[in-house]
Design a protein around this motif. Structure first.
Motif, PDB file in Angstrom:
ATOM      1  N   TYR A   1       0.828  -1.205   0.000  1.00 53.92           N
ATOM      2  CA  TYR A   1       0.000   0.000   0.000  1.00 53.92           C
ATOM      3  C   TYR A   1       0.866   1.261   0.000  1.00 53.92           C
ATOM      4  O   TYR A   1       0.552   2.241  -0.686  1.00 53.92           O
ATOM      5  N   SER A   2       1.911   1.235   0.785  1.00 48.25           N
ATOM      6  CA  SER A   2       2.797   2.400   0.848  1.00 48.25           C
ATOM      7  C   SER A   2       3.456   2.666  -0.498  1.00 48.25           C
ATOM      8  O   SER A   2       3.511   3.809  -0.976  1.00 48.25           O
ATOM      9  N   PHE A   3       3.939   1.619  -1.143  1.00 46.85           N
ATOM     10  CA  PHE A   3       4.616   1.775  -2.435  1.00 46.85           C
ATOM     11  C   PHE A   3       3.653   2.278  -3.509  1.00 46.85           C
ATOM     12  O   PHE A   3       3.960   3.237  -4.238  1.00 46.85           O
ATOM     13  N   LEU A   4       2.482   1.658  -3.617  1.00 43.77           N
ATOM     14  CA  LEU A   4       1.516   2.066  -4.637  1.00 43.77           C
ATOM     15  C   LEU A   4       0.960   3.459  -4.366  1.00 43.77           C
ATOM     16  O   LEU A   4       0.738   4.250  -5.292  1.00 43.77           O
ATOM     17  N   GLY A   5       0.727   3.755  -3.089  1.00 43.44           N
ATOM     18  CA  GLY A   5       0.176   5.063  -2.747  1.00 43.44           C
ATOM     19  C   GLY A   5       1.137   6.192  -3.050  1.00 43.44           C
ATOM     20  O   GLY A   5       0.758   7.215  -3.641  1.00 43.44           O
ATOM     21  N   TRP A   6       2.375   6.021  -2.654  1.00 46.65           N
ATOM     22  CA  TRP A   6       3.354   7.079  -2.891  1.00 46.65           C
ATOM     23  C   TRP A   6       3.801   7.143  -4.355  1.00 46.65           C
ATOM     24  O   TRP A   6       4.409   8.108  -4.763  1.00 46.65           O
ATOM     25  N   THR A   7       3.500   6.104  -5.140  1.00 48.70           N
ATOM     26  CA  THR A   7       3.842   6.116  -6.560  1.00 48.70           C
ATOM     27  C   THR A   7       2.750   6.775  -7.400  1.00 48.70           C
ATOM     28  O   THR A   7       3.052   7.568  -8.305  1.00 48.70           O
ATOM     29  N   PHE A   8       1.486   6.472  -7.101  1.00 43.82           N
ATOM     30  CA  PHE A   8       0.387   6.935  -7.947  1.00 43.82           C
ATOM     31  C   PHE A   8      -0.469   8.018  -7.301  1.00 43.82           C
ATOM     32  O   PHE A   8      -1.293   8.632  -7.987  1.00 43.82           O
TER      33      PHE A   8
ATOM     34  N   LEU B   1      -3.051  11.564   0.714  1.00 41.56           N
ATOM     35  CA  LEU B   1      -4.055  10.545   0.434  1.00 41.56           C
ATOM     36  C   LEU B   1      -3.578   9.154   0.853  1.00 41.56           C
ATOM     37  O   LEU B   1      -4.353   8.335   1.365  1.00 41.56           O
ATOM     38  N   THR B   2      -2.288   8.901   0.649  1.00 39.89           N
ATOM     39  CA  THR B   2      -1.727   7.613   1.059  1.00 39.89           C
ATOM     40  C   THR B   2      -1.783   7.439   2.570  1.00 39.89           C
ATOM     41  O   THR B   2      -2.159   6.368   3.073  1.00 39.89           O
ATOM     42  N   ASN B   3      -1.452   8.489   3.301  1.00 39.14           N
ATOM     43  CA  ASN B   3      -1.511   8.411   4.761  1.00 39.14           C
ATOM     44  C   ASN B   3      -2.939   8.227   5.264  1.00 39.14           C
ATOM     45  O   ASN B   3      -3.182   7.536   6.263  1.00 39.14           O
ATOM     46  N   LEU B   4      -3.897   8.839   4.557  1.00 35.38           N
ATOM     47  CA  LEU B   4      -5.294   8.654   4.945  1.00 35.38           C
ATOM     48  C   LEU B   4      -5.713   7.192   4.797  1.00 35.38           C
ATOM     49  O   LEU B   4      -6.401   6.641   5.661  1.00 35.38           O
ATOM     50  N   TRP B   5      -5.312   6.568   3.686  1.00 32.55           N
ATOM     51  CA  TRP B   5      -5.687   5.174   3.492  1.00 32.55           C
ATOM     52  C   TRP B   5      -4.966   4.260   4.485  1.00 32.55           C
ATOM     53  O   TRP B   5      -5.563   3.333   5.037  1.00 32.55           O
ATOM     54  N   LEU B   6      -3.684   4.501   4.732  1.00 33.07           N
ATOM     55  CA  LEU B   6      -2.954   3.677   5.691  1.00 33.07           C
ATOM     56  C   LEU B   6      -3.558   3.801   7.088  1.00 33.07           C
ATOM     57  O   LEU B   6      -3.637   2.820   7.830  1.00 33.07           O
ATOM     58  N   GLY B   7      -4.004   5.000   7.435  1.00 30.87           N
ATOM     59  CA  GLY B   7      -4.658   5.176   8.729  1.00 30.87           C
ATOM     60  C   GLY B   7      -5.970   4.421   8.813  1.00 30.87           C
ATOM     61  O   GLY B   7      -6.302   3.816   9.837  1.00 30.87           O
ATOM     62  N   SER B   8      -6.728   4.439   7.729  1.00 25.27           N
ATOM     63  CA  SER B   8      -7.989   3.705   7.703  1.00 25.27           C
ATOM     64  C   SER B   8      -7.754   2.200   7.756  1.00 25.27           C
ATOM     65  O   SER B   8      -8.481   1.460   8.441  1.00 25.27           O
ATOM     66  N   TYR B   9      -6.741   1.753   7.031  1.00 20.27           N
ATOM     67  CA  TYR B   9      -6.405   0.325   7.051  1.00 20.27           C
ATOM     68  C   TYR B   9      -5.975  -0.108   8.450  1.00 20.27           C
ATOM     69  O   TYR B   9      -6.360  -1.184   8.929  1.00 20.27           O
ATOM     70  N   ALA B  10      -5.192   0.736   9.115  1.00 23.57           N
ATOM     71  CA  ALA B  10      -4.761   0.416  10.474  1.00 23.57           C
ATOM     72  C   ALA B  10      -5.950   0.361  11.434  1.00 23.57           C
ATOM     73  O   ALA B  10      -6.008  -0.497  12.325  1.00 23.57           O
ATOM     74  N   THR B  11      -6.921   1.243  11.245  1.00 18.51           N
ATOM     75  CA  THR B  11      -8.109   1.224  12.093  1.00 18.51           C
ATOM     76  C   THR B  11      -8.860  -0.093  11.971  1.00 18.51           C
ATOM     77  O   THR B  11      -9.323  -0.669  12.969  1.00 18.51           O
ATOM     78  N   LEU B  12      -8.975  -0.607  10.750  1.00 25.83           N
ATOM     79  CA  LEU B  12      -9.625  -1.899  10.553  1.00 25.83           C
ATOM     80  C   LEU B  12      -8.846  -3.021  11.243  1.00 25.83           C
ATOM     81  O   LEU B  12      -9.444  -3.946  11.799  1.00 25.83           O
ATOM     82  N   ILE B  13      -7.529  -2.943  11.206  1.00 24.68           N
ATOM     83  CA  ILE B  13      -6.702  -3.967  11.849  1.00 24.68           C
ATOM     84  C   ILE B  13      -6.914  -3.941  13.367  1.00 24.68           C
ATOM     85  O   ILE B  13      -7.091  -4.990  14.003  1.00 24.68           O
ATOM     86  N   TYR B  14      -6.920  -2.746  13.949  1.00 25.95           N
ATOM     87  CA  TYR B  14      -7.078  -2.646  15.396  1.00 25.95           C
ATOM     88  C   TYR B  14      -8.436  -3.180  15.854  1.00 25.95           C
ATOM     89  O   TYR B  14      -8.524  -4.008  16.767  1.00 25.95           O
TER      90      TYR B  14
END
Length: 265
Positions: free
Chosen positions: A154-161, A166-179
Motif C-alpha cells: 500500500y505504501s509503495f503504490l500510494g506514494w507512486t500513484f 491521500l496515502t496516509n489517509l488510506w494507511l490510517g484507515s487500514y490500520a483502524t480496521l486492523i485494530y
C-alpha cells in the motif's frame, strides 16, 4: 474297579485353589503383555499455552482500552466520517503509537489462533506429527508477514500513484480496521476454541468476518479514490487485485506450508 474310579475322580476334579491359581496366572499374563491404547486427540481447550496467549491478549486489549479509549474512538469516527487529516499519528502521542502497535500484533496473534483451530479440525493428525505450539507459531508468523507485506505494498503504490496525504489517509484507515478487527476476533477465537463448534460454523464465521472487513475497505476506497463513474470499473479491478487475490494466495500458501511440514515429519 473301585480303585480305578478313585483315580478317575481325582484327575477330573479341580480344587478351588487350582482354579484360583489358573485365573491369577491368566490375569498376570494379560497384564504383562498389555494392550495398545488409542491416542487421545489434541484439543486446544485443554492447552495451557493457548490459554496463556488468550489471557495475554485480553490483558493487552484491556490496557489499551483503559489508556487510549478516546484515541481509538476518534479513529473510528475518522474512518466513518472521512475527516481530512495528514496522518494517523497526527493527533497521537508516542504512548498511543506503542499501544496501536500492540493492537496490530494482537490481531495477528488472534488471526493465527483462528487459523490454527481451523486446521486442527480438518487435519487433526498433523498435531501428532509436529508440536501444536509450532503450528501456532507458524500461523501467527504468516499472519504478521501478510500484514507487513500489505502495508509495504500500500505504501509503495500510494506514494507512486497518489499524493502523500491521500496515502496516509488510506494507511490510517487500514490500520483502524486492523485494530478493531482484533477486538472482534477475540470473542470469536474464544468461541471456536472452548466450545464444540463444527467446521462448517467455523468456516462460515471466518468468511463472514472477512467479507464484512472487505466491504468496509471498499467503502473507504470509494470515499478516497472514487472521482467519477468511469473510474469505478478500474477501482473494482484494483480492489480485486489488492484485496481478493492476496487472500486466496495466502490460503494456498498456508496449505503448501502444511503439506511440506507434514511430508518432512
Amino acid at each position: 474297579m473301585s480303585r480305578l474310579q478313585g483315580v478317575y475322580t481325582s484327575l477330573t476334579t479341580i480344587s478351588p485353589e487350582t482354579d484360583n491359581l489358573s485365573a491369577d496366572s491368566c490375569v498376570t499374563l494379560a497384564a504383562t503383555k498389555g494392550t495398545e491404547g488409542l491416542p487421545i486427540p489434541y484439543s486446544p481447550r485443554v492447552d495451557d499455552g493457548i490459554a496463556a496467549v488468550l489471557l495475554a491478549c485480553f490483558l493487552i486489549a484491556s490496557c489499551v482500552l483503559a489508556r487510549s479509549k478516546k484515541f481509538l474512538l476518534q479513529q473510528l469516527k475518522d474512518f466513518m466520517l472521512h475527516r481530512e487529516r495528514s496522518s494517523i499519528f497526527a493527533d497521537s502521542t508516542a504512548t498511543d503509537v506503542r499501544y496501536l502497535l500492540l493492537l496490530a500484533l494482537q490481531s495477528c496473534v488472534l488471526a493465527g489462533l483462528y487459523v490454527f483451530n481451523y486446521f486442527n479440525d480438518i487435519q487433526p493428525d498433523s498435531m501428532r506429527l509436529l508440536s501444536p505450539h509450532i503450528w501456532l507459531s507458524i500461523y501467527m508468523g504468516m499472519a504478521l508477514l501478510y500484514l507487513g507485506a500489505k502495508w509495504l505494498l500500500y505504501s509503495f503504490l500510494g506514494w507512486t500513484f497518489f499524493d502523500k496525504n491521500l496515502t496516509n489517509l488510506w494507511l490510517g484507515s487500514y490500520a483502524t480496521l486492523i485494530y478493531y478487527g482484533g477486538f472482534i476476533l477475540f470473542p470469536c477465537v474464544l468461541l471456536v476454541t472452548y466450545f464444540d463448534v463444527n467446521v462448517f460454523f467455523l468456516i462460515t464465521l471466518g468468511i463472514s468476518l472477512l467479507i464484512f472487513t472487505k466491504i468496509l475497505m471498499f467503502y473507504k476506497w470509494l470515499k478516497l479514490f472514487f472521482n467519477n463513474i468511469y473510474g469505478l470499473f478500474l477501482l473494482i479491478l484494483y480492489f480485486c487485485a489488492l484485496e481478493i487475490m492476496p487472500c486466496f494466495m495466502l490460503y494456498q500458501g498456508v496449505i503448501q506450508v502444511n503439506d511440506l511440514l507434514i511430508i518432512k515429519n
